[in-house]
Motif scaffolding. Sequence first.
Motif, PDB file in Angstrom:
ATOM      1  N   GLY A  84      -4.920   4.947  -7.136  1.00 31.39           N
ATOM      2  CA  GLY A  84      -3.846   4.322  -6.368  1.00 31.39           C
ATOM      3  C   GLY A  84      -4.358   3.651  -5.112  1.00 31.39           C
ATOM      4  O   GLY A  84      -3.886   2.575  -4.738  1.00 31.39           O
ATOM      5  N   VAL A  85      -5.320   4.270  -4.455  1.00 33.67           N
ATOM      6  CA  VAL A  85      -5.898   3.691  -3.242  1.00 33.67           C
ATOM      7  C   VAL A  85      -6.651   2.411  -3.573  1.00 33.67           C
ATOM      8  O   VAL A  85      -6.534   1.404  -2.859  1.00 33.67           O
ATOM      9  CB  VAL A  85      -6.814   4.711  -2.532  1.00 33.67           C
ATOM     10  N   ALA A 135       0.457   3.880  -2.939  1.00 36.39           N
ATOM     11  CA  ALA A 135      -0.216   5.130  -2.566  1.00 36.39           C
ATOM     12  C   ALA A 135       0.457   5.765  -1.345  1.00 36.39           C
ATOM     13  O   ALA A 135      -0.112   5.807  -0.251  1.00 36.39           O
ATOM     14  CB  ALA A 135      -1.694   4.861  -2.298  1.00 36.39           C
ATOM     15  N   ASP A 155       0.937   8.751  -0.452  1.00 38.58           N
ATOM     16  CA  ASP A 155       0.299   9.933   0.128  1.00 38.58           C
ATOM     17  C   ASP A 155      -0.841   9.560   1.067  1.00 38.58           C
ATOM     18  O   ASP A 155      -1.317  10.400   1.822  1.00 38.58           O
ATOM     19  CB  ASP A 155      -0.245  10.846  -0.975  1.00 38.58           C
ATOM     20  N   VAL A 156      -1.253   8.303   1.010  1.00 33.89           N
ATOM     21  CA  VAL A 156      -2.394   7.849   1.803  1.00 33.89           C
ATOM     22  C   VAL A 156      -1.975   6.872   2.904  1.00 33.89           C
ATOM     23  O   VAL A 156      -2.570   6.856   3.982  1.00 33.89           O
ATOM     24  CB  VAL A 156      -3.467   7.214   0.890  1.00 33.89           C
ATOM     25  N   LEU A 162      -6.134  10.698  -6.101  1.00 34.95           N
ATOM     26  CA  LEU A 162      -5.455   9.576  -5.443  1.00 34.95           C
ATOM     27  C   LEU A 162      -6.285   8.292  -5.444  1.00 34.95           C
ATOM     28  O   LEU A 162      -5.791   7.231  -5.064  1.00 34.95           O
ATOM     29  CB  LEU A 162      -5.101   9.955  -4.002  1.00 34.95           C
ATOM     30  N   CYS A 217       0.821  -1.209   0.000  1.00 40.28           N
ATOM     31  CA  CYS A 217       0.000   0.000   0.000  1.00 40.28           C
ATOM     32  C   CYS A 217       0.855   1.260   0.000  1.00 40.28           C
ATOM     33  O   CYS A 217       0.549   2.231  -0.688  1.00 40.28           O
ATOM     34  CB  CYS A 217      -0.960  -0.001   1.185  1.00 40.28           C
TER      35      CYS A 217
END
Length: 65
Positions: free
Chosen positions: A47-48, A20, A22-23, A44, A16
């Motif tokens: 990607g999530v 992603a 940024d998450v 986003l 993960c």
Amino acid sequence: MQVIVDEDKCCGAGTCVMVAPDVFDQRDEDGVVVLLDAQPSAGLHDGVREAANMCPAAAITLDES
């Protein structure tokens, strides 16, 4: 989109974070997922979704209602 993580299910694979960053992040001590953004911006979302689909422990769920 609402992102939910189950830390108890997390196996620390880190997929993960790679997909992603940024998450998602990981705790240094045990590699368990850390949710950085429970409601990521639309840019986003792909990607999530990929991170949730690739999670070997199925620790990431998404509410897209």
